[in-house]
Write a protein that holds these residues in place. Structure first.
Motif, short mmCIF file in Angstrom:
data_model
loop_
_atom_site.label_atom_id
_atom_site.label_comp_id
_atom_site.label_asym_id
_atom_site.label_seq_id
_atom_site.Cartn_x
_atom_site.Cartn_y
_atom_site.Cartn_z
N TRP A 122 -8.24 -2.11 7.68
CA TRP A 122 -7.96 -1.13 8.83
C TRP A 122 -6.52 -0.92 9.15
O TRP A 122 -5.90 -0.26 9.44
CB TRP A 122 -8.85 -1.27 9.92
N PHE A 123 -6.17 -2.14 9.51
CA PHE A 123 -4.59 -2.39 9.83
C PHE A 123 -3.80 -1.87 9.01
O PHE A 123 -2.73 -1.09 9.15
CB PHE A 123 -4.36 -4.00 10.16
N VAL A 124 -3.95 -2.28 7.58
CA VAL A 124 -2.91 -1.80 6.57
C VAL A 124 -3.07 -0.41 6.42
O VAL A 124 -2.07 0.29 6.42
CB VAL A 124 -3.55 -2.64 5.29
N THR A 125 -4.12 0.25 6.34
CA THR A 125 -4.47 1.64 6.09
C THR A 125 -3.85 2.69 7.34
O THR A 125 -3.35 3.54 7.23
CB THR A 125 -5.88 2.15 5.89
N SER A 126 -4.11 1.98 8.58
CA SER A 126 -3.55 2.80 9.73
C SER A 126 -1.77 2.40 9.78
O SER A 126 -1.28 3.78 9.93
CB SER A 126 -3.90 2.11 11.10
N SER A 127 -1.21 1.50 9.30
CA SER A 127 0.04 1.35 9.29
C SER A 127 0.50 2.33 8.41
O SER A 127 1.48 2.95 8.53
CB SER A 127 0.47 -0.20 8.93
N ASP A 128 -0.03 2.14 7.01
CA ASP A 128 0.43 3.07 5.96
C ASP A 128 0.25 4.59 6.34
O ASP A 128 1.11 5.26 6.13
CB ASP A 128 -0.33 2.64 4.66
N SER A 129 -0.77 4.96 6.88
CA SER A 129 -1.30 6.21 7.14
C SER A 129 -0.22 6.83 8.21
O SER A 129 0.53 7.82 8.10
CB SER A 129 -2.66 6.35 7.74
N ALA A 130 0.29 5.94 9.34
CA ALA A 130 1.32 6.34 10.19
C ALA A 130 2.57 6.53 9.60
O ALA A 130 3.36 7.26 10.09
CB ALA A 130 1.05 5.23 11.60
N SER A 131 3.09 5.55 8.79
CA SER A 131 4.28 5.55 8.20
C SER A 131 4.70 6.80 7.20
O SER A 131 5.50 7.44 7.45
CB SER A 131 4.69 4.16 7.44
N PHE A 132 3.43 7.32 6.64
CA PHE A 132 3.09 8.24 5.97
C PHE A 132 3.57 9.70 6.58
O PHE A 132 4.21 10.68 6.40
CB PHE A 132 1.97 8.33 5.21
N VAL A 133 2.89 9.45 7.86
CA VAL A 133 2.74 10.88 8.95
C VAL A 133 4.24 10.81 9.27
O VAL A 133 4.79 11.97 9.54
CB VAL A 133 1.72 10.75 9.89
N PRO A 183 6.98 12.37 0.77
CA PRO A 183 7.98 11.70 1.25
C PRO A 183 8.58 10.48 0.63
O PRO A 183 7.46 9.82 0.06
CB PRO A 183 8.22 11.69 2.73
N PRO A 184 9.77 10.15 0.47
CA PRO A 184 10.14 9.17 -0.41
C PRO A 184 9.65 7.82 0.32
O PRO A 184 9.50 7.54 1.44
CB PRO A 184 11.90 9.16 -0.13
N LYS A 185 9.28 6.83 -0.58
CA LYS A 185 8.61 5.71 -0.35
C LYS A 185 9.34 4.71 0.43
O LYS A 185 9.06 3.90 1.46
CB LYS A 185 7.97 5.08 -1.52
N ILE A 186 10.89 4.79 0.36
CA ILE A 186 11.76 3.82 0.94
C ILE A 186 11.81 4.29 2.46
O ILE A 186 12.01 3.30 3.19
CB ILE A 186 12.97 4.01 0.31
N GLN A 187 11.44 5.56 2.78
CA GLN A 187 11.58 5.85 4.11
C GLN A 187 10.26 5.35 4.82
O GLN A 187 10.13 4.86 5.83
CB GLN A 187 11.51 7.26 4.21
N ARG A 188 9.07 5.59 4.21
CA ARG A 188 7.83 4.91 4.57
C ARG A 188 7.93 3.36 4.91
O ARG A 188 7.23 2.98 5.51
CB ARG A 188 6.70 5.28 3.68
N SER A 238 0.88 -1.10 0.08
CA SER A 238 0.24 0.03 0.12
C SER A 238 0.96 1.31 0.20
O SER A 238 0.38 2.28 -0.86
CB SER A 238 -0.97 0.04 1.35
N VAL A 239 2.01 1.30 0.79
CA VAL A 239 2.98 2.33 0.82
C VAL A 239 3.42 2.41 -0.63
O VAL A 239 3.56 3.62 -1.12
CB VAL A 239 4.02 2.19 1.75
N MET A 240 3.83 1.70 -1.49
CA MET A 240 4.28 1.79 -2.65
C MET A 240 3.30 2.42 -3.76
O MET A 240 3.74 2.98 -4.55
CB MET A 240 4.69 0.60 -3.18
N MET A 241 2.04 2.29 -3.44
CA MET A 241 1.08 2.55 -4.18
C MET A 241 0.85 4.13 -3.91
O MET A 241 0.48 4.84 -5.08
CB MET A 241 -0.14 1.92 -3.88
N GLY A 242 1.14 4.86 -2.97
CA GLY A 242 1.00 6.09 -2.70
C GLY A 242 -0.60 6.28 -2.11
O GLY A 242 -1.27 5.37 -1.78
N LEU A 243 -0.43 7.66 -1.63
CA LEU A 243 -1.75 8.21 -1.01
C LEU A 243 -3.18 8.01 -1.74
O LEU A 243 -3.91 7.35 -1.07
CB LEU A 243 -1.59 9.69 -0.63
#
Length: 542
Positions: free
Chosen positions: A426-437, A449-454, A247-252
Motif C-alpha cells: 500500500w505504501f508503494v502504490t500510494s507513493s507511486d500514485s501520488a507522484s503520478f498525480v 508525464p515523464p518518469k524522471i519527474q515522477r 514501480s514508477v519506472m514500470m508505469g501505471l
C-alpha cells in the motif's frame, strides 16, 4: 483549444514551470523549516490547526453528498466520460483495486481495529464500554470513512474526468473551473489552483505514509524484535521509497495496477481468514445492523457540531481532522480516479465510487474493529474471556492494535507477516500514485508525464514522510482549508458544464443531430465565450 504551456526545466523534460517551481519551493521550504526550526514549526502548525478546526470546522461538514445523489438520480447520469459509445478502460476488479491504491489502504489497515475500539473505550457521548457505546463507536467510524468522504472524492474525480474526457481539457484541477474562468485557467489563476492541489496532495498523502511506516515498524517489532524507533522508521521509508521508484519506472498498468491487484488479493485472503476463523455469525449479523444504524444516523451525526456540549475538542481531533484530511487528499484521489475511469457513465461512476469502496470498508471495520469490541463486551460478562493487552495496545500505539488482535487467531505469525507485506505494498502504490498525480499537475495535465519527474516527487514524498507525523497531520489540515473553497467552485462549474452537455445529448437522442456531431458541437460550443454567461434552459421534458 489552448493548452497549459510546458517546457524543459533542467533534467525535467515537460513541466509547467510556474506550477512546478512554486510547488517545489513551497514543499522544500516546509522541509527546511521543519528540519531546522522544529519547535517553531510545531508551534505554528499546531496553532493553525487549532484555529482552522475551531473557526472553520463547519466548512468541512458541508460536502458534496447531495450533489452526488442528485447527479446519479438525474438524466445527467446517462452522460459517459468519453464518447457515448466508449466502454470502460479497466475491468471492475482492477478499477476497485486502484481506487484503494489511492492512499486509502494504509489508513484502513492502521485504523481498522484501533478507531472503533478507541471510540468504544472513550465515546464522545454517553457512557463508555456499553452496548450503546459499541454502536456509537461503529457509527462514528462509518461516518469518518463513509459517504461524506467518498462523495467528496467522487465530485472532484467526476469534475476532472468530465472536463478532460468530454471536453478535451488537460487532466488538471484548473480545468474543472473552465465555466467560471474561461481561458484564464491557462494563466495565473489556473497556476494558483494547481499549486494548491499539489500542496494539499503532498501533505495529505505523506501523512498516510507516515502512519504506514510506523505500523510496519510495529509489525516488525512483533515478528523479529526490530526496535521501534525513528531511526528504523527512516530506514523503512528509504527502503519503501526505493521500491516505489521501481514501480514508477514500470508505469501505471505494470506498476500500480499489478501491485493493486496483488494487494486486493491479499486483502481478500486476510478478510476471509478473519471471518472464517473469527465469530462468523456475529460478523455478518452485526455488519447488516451496523449499516442500518449508520444510515439511520448519518444525517444527525453529519450535522453534529458539539454546539450543546460547549466544547469542540473531540470533534476537532476526530471528525473535523478526518474531513480536512479528505479535502487535502481530494486532488490526489480525484485526479487518480479520473485517470482510470474513462468510458464509465456518470451514474455508474458515482454509484461505483460512492458505494463499492464504502461497503467494503464497512465490512472491514466490522470484521476487525467490531470483533475487537465484541471481545471486550464478552470480557465484561465473563472475565475468563478477556483479551489481555488489546485495549492497552490501542492506548499506546494505534498501529499495533491489528497485530494484537490477530494474536487471538491461529497462525498469528504468518498473518502478521502478511499484514506487514500489505502495508508495504500500500505504501508503494500510494507513493507511486501520488507522484503520478502530482507530476500530471505540474506537467500541465499531461496524462503520461515523464518518469524522471515522477521519481523526483516520489523521493520528495519519502523525505517529507520522515519529518514527523504530528507536523504532517497539522500540515494536512492547513493545506485542506483553501482547497475546500476550490471544491465549492468546482461543484457549481460542473453543473454549468453538464447543463450544456445534457441539452445537446437530449437533442441527439431526439434525432435532431447524430451522436457524433453532438460530441463535436458540444466541444465547439463549450469554448464559446457566451458559455460563461450561464447554461441554457433545458427544454420541457428533459
Amino acid at each position: 483549444m489552448d493548452h497549459v504551456k510546458v517546457g524543459r526545466l533542467g533534467p525535467f523534460p515537460r513541466v509547467s514551470k510556474p506550477v512546478f517551481i512554486i510547488s517545489a519551493l513551497l514543499i522544500i521550504g516546509f522541509i527546511i523549516f521543519g528540519a531546522f526550526f522544529t519547535e517553531t514549526a510545531g508551534v505554528l502548525f499546531s496553532f493553525l490547526q487549532n484555529f482552522i478546526t475551531d473557526k472553520f470546522g463547519w466548512l468541512f461538514i458541508i460536502l458534496a453528498l447531495l450533489l452526488c445523489i442528485y447527479l446519479a438520480m438525474s438524466r445527467y447520469g446517462d452522460i459517459r466520460l468519453g464518447a457515448q459509445t466508449e466502454t470502460p478502460q479497466y475491468s471492475l476488479f482492477s478499477w476497485i483495486g486502484m481506487l484503494f491504491s489511492a492512499g486509502i489502504g494504509i489508513g484502513l489497515v492502521y485504523w481498522g481495529t484501533a478507531e472503533p475500539l478507541y471510540h468504544f473505550m472513550a465515546p464522545p457521548l454517553g457512557e463508555a464500554e456499553t452496548i450503546e457505546a459499541a454502536k456509537q463507536a461503529i457509527n462514528f467510524t462509518f461516518l469518518h470513512w463513509g459517504l461524506h468522504a467518498w462523495a467528496l472524492y467522487a465530485i472532484v474525480a467526476l469534475s476532472l474526468a468530465y472536463f478532460h474526457f468530454r471536453r478535451g481539457l488537460p487532466l488538471s484541477i484548473r480545468s474543472t473551473l473552465y465555466p467560471l474562468l474561461g481561458k484564464k485557467i491557462y494563466g495565473s489563476w489556473g497556476h494558483a489552483v494547481d499549486i494548491l492541489a499539489v500542496f494539499g496532495t503532498m501533505f495529505g498523502v505523506v501523512t498516510s505514509l507516515g502512519l504506514g511506516v510506523m505500523q510496519i515498524n510495529s509489525g516488525l517489532e512483533r515478528l523479529f524484535g526490530v526496535p521501534n524507533n525513528l531511526t528504523i522508521q527512516i530506514g523503512l521509508i528509504v527502503f519503501v521509497t526505493i521500491l516505489a521508484a521501481f514501480s514508477v519506472m514500470m508505469g501505471l498498468d505494470k506498476g500500480i495496477k499489478r501491485l493493486s491487484d496483488i494487494n486486493i488479493g491479499l486483502t481478500a485472503i486476510l478478510l476471509g481468514f478473519m471471518v472464517i476463523l473469527g465469530p462468523t455469525l456475529f460478523i455478518f449479523d452485526s455488519y447488516l445492523e451496523n449499516v442500518g444504524n449508520y444510515l439511520s444516523v448519518v444525517v444527525p451525526l453529519g450535522l453534529w457540531g458539539e454546539s450543546y456540549e460547549g466544547q469542540e475538542n473531540w470533534q476537532s481531533s476526530w471528525t473535523i481532522f478526518y474531513w480536512a484530511w479528505w479535502v487535502s487528499w481530494a486532488p490526489f484521489v480525484g485526479v487518480f480516479i479520473a485517470r482510470i475511469s474513462r468510458g464509465r457513465t456518470i451514474r455508474e461512476f458515482i454509484l461505483g465510487v460512492l458505494l463499492i469502496p464504502m461497503l467494503i470498508l464497512f465490512f472491514w471495520f466490522t470484521t476487525f474493529g467490531g470483533v475487537a469490541i465484541h471481545m471486550e463486551l464478552l470480557a465484561a460478562i465473563d472475565p475468563a474471556m478477556a483479551s489481555p493487552g488489546l485495549v492497552e495496545a490501542v492506548q499506546t500505539d494505534f498501529g499495533s492494535a491489528i497485530f494484537k488482535l490477530v494474536e487471538f487467531y491461529p497462525l498469528a505469525q504468518p498473518i502478521t507477516l502478511m499484514i506487514v507485506v500489505m502495508i508495504v505494498f500500500w505504501f508503494v502504490t500510494s507513493s507511486d500514485s501520488a507522484s503520478f498525480v502530482i507530476d500530471m499537475l505540474t506537467a500541465g495535465g499531461d496524462t503520461n508525464p515523464p518518469k524522471i519527474q515522477r521519481l523526483f516527487w516520489a523521493s520528495t514524498e519519502g523525505i517529507i514522510a520522515a519529518g514527523g507525523l504530528s507536523a504532517l497531520q497539522a500540515a494536512a489540515i492547513v493545506a485542506g482549508l483553501p482547497f475546500v473553497l476550490v471544491v465549492f467552485a468546482m461543484m457549481y462549474a460542473l453543473l454549468r458544464g453538464l447543463s450544456r452537455d445534457r441539452l445537446i445529448l437530449y437533442r441527439a437522442q431526439q434525432h435532431f443531430i447524430t451522436e457524433e456531431s453532438a460530441d463535436h458541437n458540444s466541444a465547439n460550443e463549450f469554448t464559446d465565450e457566451h458559455l460563461l454567461k450561464g447554461p441554457p434552459k433545458i427544454v420541457k421534458g428533459d
